[in-house]
Design a protein around this motif. Sequence first.
Motif, PDB file in Angstrom:
ATOM      1  N   UNK A   4       0.823  -1.204   0.000  1.00 46.47           N
ATOM      2  CA  UNK A   4       0.000   0.000   0.000  1.00 46.47           C
ATOM      3  C   UNK A   4       0.864   1.263   0.000  1.00 46.47           C
ATOM      4  N   UNK A   5       2.169   1.109  -0.136  1.00 54.40           N
ATOM      5  CA  UNK A   5       3.052   2.246   0.060  1.00 54.40           C
ATOM      6  C   UNK A   5       3.112   3.156  -1.157  1.00 54.40           C
ATOM      7  N   UNK A 161       4.577  -5.709   9.319  1.00 53.34           N
ATOM      8  CA  UNK A 161       5.287  -4.431   9.199  1.00 53.34           C
ATOM      9  C   UNK A 161       5.001  -3.758   7.861  1.00 53.34           C
ATOM     10  N   UNK A 162       5.006  -4.520   6.768  1.00 53.72           N
ATOM     11  CA  UNK A 162       4.922  -3.910   5.439  1.00 53.72           C
ATOM     12  C   UNK A 162       3.542  -3.995   4.805  1.00 53.72           C
ATOM     13  N   UNK A 163       2.542  -4.423   5.571  1.00 53.24           N
ATOM     14  CA  UNK A 163       1.174  -4.274   5.066  1.00 53.24           C
ATOM     15  C   UNK A 163       0.622  -2.897   5.430  1.00 53.24           C
ATOM     16  N   UNK A 164       1.356  -2.151   6.242  1.00 51.30           N
ATOM     17  CA  UNK A 164       0.962  -0.795   6.613  1.00 51.30           C
ATOM     18  C   UNK A 164       1.265   0.172   5.474  1.00 51.30           C
ATOM     19  N   UNK A 165       0.628   1.335   5.516  1.00 41.56           N
ATOM     20  CA  UNK A 165       0.840   2.364   4.499  1.00 41.56           C
ATOM     21  C   UNK A 165       2.023   3.239   4.894  1.00 41.56           C
ATOM     22  N   UNK A 185       7.575   5.177  10.857  1.00 44.13           N
ATOM     23  CA  UNK A 185       7.391   5.897   9.601  1.00 44.13           C
ATOM     24  C   UNK A 185       6.046   5.606   8.945  1.00 44.13           C
ATOM     25  N   UNK A 186       5.294   4.664   9.478  1.00 43.13           N
ATOM     26  CA  UNK A 186       4.017   4.287   8.871  1.00 43.13           C
ATOM     27  C   UNK A 186       2.982   5.387   9.039  1.00 43.13           C
ATOM     28  N   UNK A 187       2.122   5.523   8.029  1.00 42.91           N
ATOM     29  CA  UNK A 187       1.040   6.513   8.066  1.00 42.91           C
ATOM     30  C   UNK A 187      -0.262   5.852   8.528  1.00 42.91           C
ATOM     31  N   UNK A 188      -0.163   4.921   9.452  1.00 51.04           N
ATOM     32  CA  UNK A 188      -1.333   4.198   9.949  1.00 51.04           C
ATOM     33  C   UNK A 188      -1.070   3.778  11.383  1.00 51.04           C
ATOM     34  N   UNK A 189      -2.082   3.239  12.016  1.00 43.92           N
ATOM     35  CA  UNK A 189      -1.962   2.770  13.394  1.00 43.92           C
ATOM     36  C   UNK A 189      -1.007   1.577  13.435  1.00 43.92           C
TER      37      UNK A 189
END
Length: 310
Positions: A4-5, A161-165, A185-189
């Motif tokens: 989703x990045x 870790x990498x399913x986050x945006x 650095x993620x833009x999500x919870x």
Amino acid sequence: MRNHTELNEFILLGIPQAEGLETVLFVIFSFIYLFTMIGNLLIFTAIVSSSALHTPMYFFLGLLSIFDVLFPSVTCPKMLFYLSGQSQAISYKGCAAQLFFHHFLGSTEGCLYSVMAYDRFVAICHPLRYMLIMRPGVCVGLVMAAWLVGCLQATILTSFTFQLTYCGPNRVDYFFCDIPAVLPLACADTSLAQKVGSANVGFLALMLWFSVCVSYTRIGIAILRIRSAKGRQKAFSTCSAHLTAILCAYGPVIIIYLQPTPNPLLGAVVQILNNVVSPMLNWLIYSLRNKEVKRSLKRVLYNVIFTALE
């Protein structure tokens, strides 16, 4: 793994509070990395080339030497690359791969330490049945189980870790891509990923440490029952090197992932010990305290020097 990045790369800022020391660190880590590669490859060659070392104990030691070549190779080459003044960028996929293989190799090596502790338990507590219990099929099965656990652990941690945006800042305040450095650095919870990471790493480390403690408690009891002082010393010497290596491996994991408030500098120092220094110490610990390995190493070095002179 779903991507989703919006980021294509991350920037590794390096070792915290090490500005101006890049050249010195490059020289030091280059020497350690080279020394680690040569030492572990020599150990592996010595074990493979000597028929006297074709036993379960040295089978596991040879695998440990391979892991001690692969594990620092996940982080060291990139670290040396940017310490030499080259680009500090790492691609998104490269960052994910670095995190995966760091935990895959680290978890598998942790399982291998537990397997080696069980091997020492069988050798000391059941010496007459040792070759029957630790037959080739069992040894291979234990190693395959260690690989499976490591792969499962790394897949879970990397996926969470990498399913986050990741859509904002891309500057990783660390010298490689690890969970505590990437998640902020993620833009999500990130609470779920943080809980899963701490729980998984903590649970696996504690379970493996518990299994080692059980094996060595039984070993200690068996050693105390040996009447001969020479026999006790011989039994202890076969285990002391392995126990020392285990303490060097599990200490950093417990400090990094189970501390309530992560400290970047402390984490970097401990990870350097774990990623760079510990793989170098392992082959020294085993070679210097093991007469059979030392004899085989001398033969290997003699053959190498003799061949080079020809």
